[in-house]
Design a protein around this motif. Structure first.
Motif, short mmCIF file in Angstrom:
data_model
loop_
_atom_site.label_atom_id
_atom_site.label_comp_id
_atom_site.label_asym_id
_atom_site.label_seq_id
_atom_site.Cartn_x
_atom_site.Cartn_y
_atom_site.Cartn_z
N ASN A 1 39.54 31.45 35.37
CA ASN A 1 38.81 30.94 37.29
C ASN A 1 40.06 30.22 38.18
O ASN A 1 39.93 30.97 39.10
CB ASN A 1 37.62 30.30 37.33
CG ASN A 1 36.54 30.72 36.08
OD1 ASN A 1 36.39 32.01 36.32
ND2 ASN A 1 35.25 29.98 35.91
N GLU A 2 40.55 29.74 37.80
CA GLU A 2 41.77 28.89 38.52
C GLU A 2 42.60 29.57 38.93
O GLU A 2 43.16 30.03 39.92
CB GLU A 2 41.83 27.17 38.25
CG GLU A 2 41.42 26.74 38.39
CD GLU A 2 41.61 26.40 39.49
OE1 GLU A 2 42.22 25.47 40.32
OE2 GLU A 2 40.28 26.51 40.65
N ILE A 3 43.26 30.68 37.93
CA ILE A 3 43.54 31.28 37.58
C ILE A 3 43.81 32.71 38.67
O ILE A 3 44.67 33.10 39.41
CB ILE A 3 44.15 32.57 36.03
CG1 ILE A 3 45.33 31.21 35.50
CG2 ILE A 3 45.23 33.49 36.07
CD1 ILE A 3 45.20 31.16 33.84
N LYS A 4 43.01 32.87 38.34
CA LYS A 4 41.81 34.41 39.23
C LYS A 4 42.22 33.91 41.15
O LYS A 4 42.75 34.21 41.51
CB LYS A 4 40.76 34.66 39.19
CG LYS A 4 40.65 35.74 38.10
CD LYS A 4 38.94 35.87 37.65
CE LYS A 4 38.74 36.19 36.44
NZ LYS A 4 36.84 36.34 36.14
N ARG A 5 42.04 32.46 41.09
CA ARG A 5 41.62 31.93 42.32
C ARG A 5 42.88 32.05 42.88
O ARG A 5 42.89 32.59 43.90
CB ARG A 5 40.75 30.85 42.17
CG ARG A 5 40.68 30.00 44.28
CD ARG A 5 39.39 28.65 43.52
NE ARG A 5 40.22 27.54 43.33
CZ ARG A 5 41.07 26.94 43.93
NH1 ARG A 5 41.69 27.34 45.12
NH2 ARG A 5 42.79 25.81 43.01
N LYS A 6 43.82 31.03 42.82
CA LYS A 6 45.10 31.14 43.02
C LYS A 6 46.14 32.36 42.61
O LYS A 6 47.14 32.27 43.94
CB LYS A 6 46.21 29.93 41.96
CG LYS A 6 45.35 28.41 41.96
CD LYS A 6 46.16 27.59 41.57
CE LYS A 6 44.96 26.54 41.85
NZ LYS A 6 45.89 25.05 41.04
N ALA A 7 45.69 33.22 42.02
CA ALA A 7 46.62 34.34 41.87
C ALA A 7 45.95 35.24 43.43
O ALA A 7 46.82 36.51 44.23
CB ALA A 7 46.16 35.49 40.46
#
Length: 550
Positions: free
Chosen positions: A229-235
């Motif tokens: 979820n963090e990867i999605k948010r920051k990407a």
């Protein structure tokens, strides 16, 4: 690798209300359950090479164990100093190494202090690092480049260029040494995904926090889900730096490419692959079966260490169809393997865990314990931690560090006695019919049994038929009665040994939890309860169907 996201459990869950299932119990008049203590076991091998499949009643059609892979992705090519030239070079470079060590320490301290200043008073860790704080981090980035210089990387050959962040918000790279994270920190200053343990590393933990690291516990499904979820948010936000991931999950020797984790590919964003090479003749710079201290010493005592970085074309998700994370990972790994001109294997971090465990036990050939764990997880849905538990069991069977277990030692650890059924269980795993078994055969055999569609239902039935009346537990004498049809003439001590194996909490009785836990750790023992099913009239001549209703 199975097509699932990182939040999916590696162990498939059991449905609470399964449909009616049919458990077929084979009755064989030819099976002889008499004591076989006088049978000649040459080299621990029964004279019956064509034994029956003791797990056919679960739906097993036999065991197939792939030939072990001949490559070792984690082996450093120069673990020892060899040759007159290398020894002379080290002696000549010792004064240079002392100066390099001082430079390394000063740069690490300066970078640490600059990072502390940049992070001072910063509370909003969910938002991007403010611009003025990022500018201070340039001091740390220059320090990182000087650290590489101290390691002997005076120049670094580059090919290609980083794609703009808006074109490829995620970068993935092969992982050979601890050098790549330092290089990428200087070159790209990305947000990285790292193990939670990195946060506690002195100096380094503070610096990577400034990169707004995404921590992940690779063995925790919830942690992996949060990381995705963090990867999605920051990407998806152009305000954050690009993300850098090492999808292999660990370092290799660079001569193969092991299986990819899916975290970088689940968001479905364009990805730029980057490859790193370390050309060498005398000194392999890969962080494999060599300690960190020794690796650093060898780097300090080289005239120059070669490093090449190549930025590959961006790999974009297919727009004509909805591409799965698995397919995107496969295309990306193929691009990296092709550029490196190396083969791809199904090894993973789990294999490294097995090798390290075998090394700690002083086995003769630790690399023989690798099983290509990514394939095992895909086939049998067992985790790396479960595989390590099976290795613990196997090592307890092997008093000599040969990597092969004999029949008598197999019986000793599983608390079995020599009989026809014990021979059949051993022969089921001994696919080579050599009279000994390897860890890979033991793991595949155990996992194969657990994977059978009727394994859980057979465990339920075995527990129900072994306990007396309405009790929700099995007493020691009840277990003996349940197992004697499989192993005749069990004496009290032998029954007590098996009872202790099942009674994990040592409370004098085997609860349902104890029973399931023991068969989860020792699934091969399930075959011991089949003769008891027959004894209780659960099979007629020929075949008899048992309907197990939830």
């Amino acid at each position: 690798m199975a097509d699932h996201d990182l939040s999916s459990p590696l162990l498939s869950s059991q449905t609470s209300n399964p449909p009616h299932l049919i458990l077929t119990v084979q009755d064989s008049d030819s099976r002889n359950h008499s004591n076989n203590n006088n049978r000649n076991h040459r080299n621990g091998r029964s004279s019956h090479d064509n034994s029956k499949n003791p797990f056919e009643f679960l739906g097993s059609k036999g065991l197939d164990v792939p030939v072990p892979a001949m490559v070792d992705p984690f082996r450093n090519g120069t673990p020892r100093i060899v040759g007159l030239y290398e020894w002379v070079k080290i002696m000549v470079c010792l004064p240079i190494a002392a100066a390099r060590l001082v430079l390394f320490g000063v740069c690490l301290l300066v970078g640490f202090l600059a990072t502390k200043v940049a992070l001072q008073g910063w509370k909003d860790r969910q938002s991007p690092l403010p611009r003025w704080r990022s500018r201070i981090m340039w001091v740390t980035r220059i320090s990182a480049r000087l650290i590489l210089f101290s390691f002997g990387y005076h120049w670094i050959r580059r090919k290609g260029k980083p794609a703009p962040r808006e074109t490829a918000p995620i970068v993935v790279s092969n992982h050979v040494s601890y050098v790549e994270p330092i290089f990428y920190f200087y070159e790209l200053f990305p947000t990285i995904v790292a193990a939670e343990s990195h946060d506690s590393i002195p100096f380094v933990g503070t610096i990577i926090r400034a990169m707004q690291v995404i921590y992940v516990d690779r063995f925790s499904p919830s942690s992996r889900k949060n990381a995705v979820n963090e990867i999605k948010r920051k990407a998806s936000s152009g305000r954050f730096p690009r993300l850098l991931l090492f999808p292999e999950g660990t370092t290799t020797n660079g001569r193969v490419l092991i299986s990819f984790q899916l975290g970088a590919f689940i968001p479905g964003y364009p990805i730029q692959p980057v490859i790193v090479r370390y050309p060498y003749i005398h000194f392999d710079q890969s962080w494999g079966n060599i300690s960190l201290g020794k690796l650093m010493f060898r780097m300090f005592t080289q005239f120059h260490n070669f490093m090449e970085v190549e930025y590959l074309p961006v790999v974009s998700p297919l727009t004509s169809q909805k591409e799965s994370a698995v397919h995107l990972a496969e295309r990306t790994s193929h691009a990296i393997a092709t550029a490196l001109n190396v083969i791809q294997t199904s090894h993973s971090f789990g294999d490294l865990m097995l090798v390290m465990k075998a090394s700690q036990s002083r086995q003769e050939n630790p690399s023989s314990y690798m099983v290509e764990m990514a394939r095992v997880e895909s086939l049998f849905h067992i985790s790396s931690l479960e595989a390590v538990d099976f290795l613990d069991k196997f090592l307890s069977m092997d008093p000599n560090p040969s990597g092969r277990v004999k029949f008598d030692d197999f019986l000793r650890v599983l608390r079995l006695k020599a009989c026809t059924l014990s021979e059949e269980i051993f022969s089921f795993i001994d696919v080579e019919k050599s009279g000994t078994i390897t860890f890979k055969q033991f793991l595949f055999g155990s996992a194969h049994v657990m994977k059978q569609p009727l394994f859980r239902q057979a465990c339920e039935l075995a527990f129900a038929e072994s306990k007396a009346g309405e009790n929700d537990y099995i007493l020691e004498d009840e277990l003996g009665d349940a197992l004697r049809p499989a192993m005749p003439d069990l004496n009290a001590d032998e029954v007590h040994g098996l009872f202790n194996l099942f009674d994990s909490d040592n409370d004098g009785k085997i609860s349902k939890g104890d029973f399931d836990s023991c068969l989860g750790r020792n699934p091969l023992l399930l075959a011991l309860f089949l003769p008891g099913f027959r004894r209780k009239g659960l099979s007629e001549a020929g075949n008899r169907m048992l309907e197990v209703v939830s």
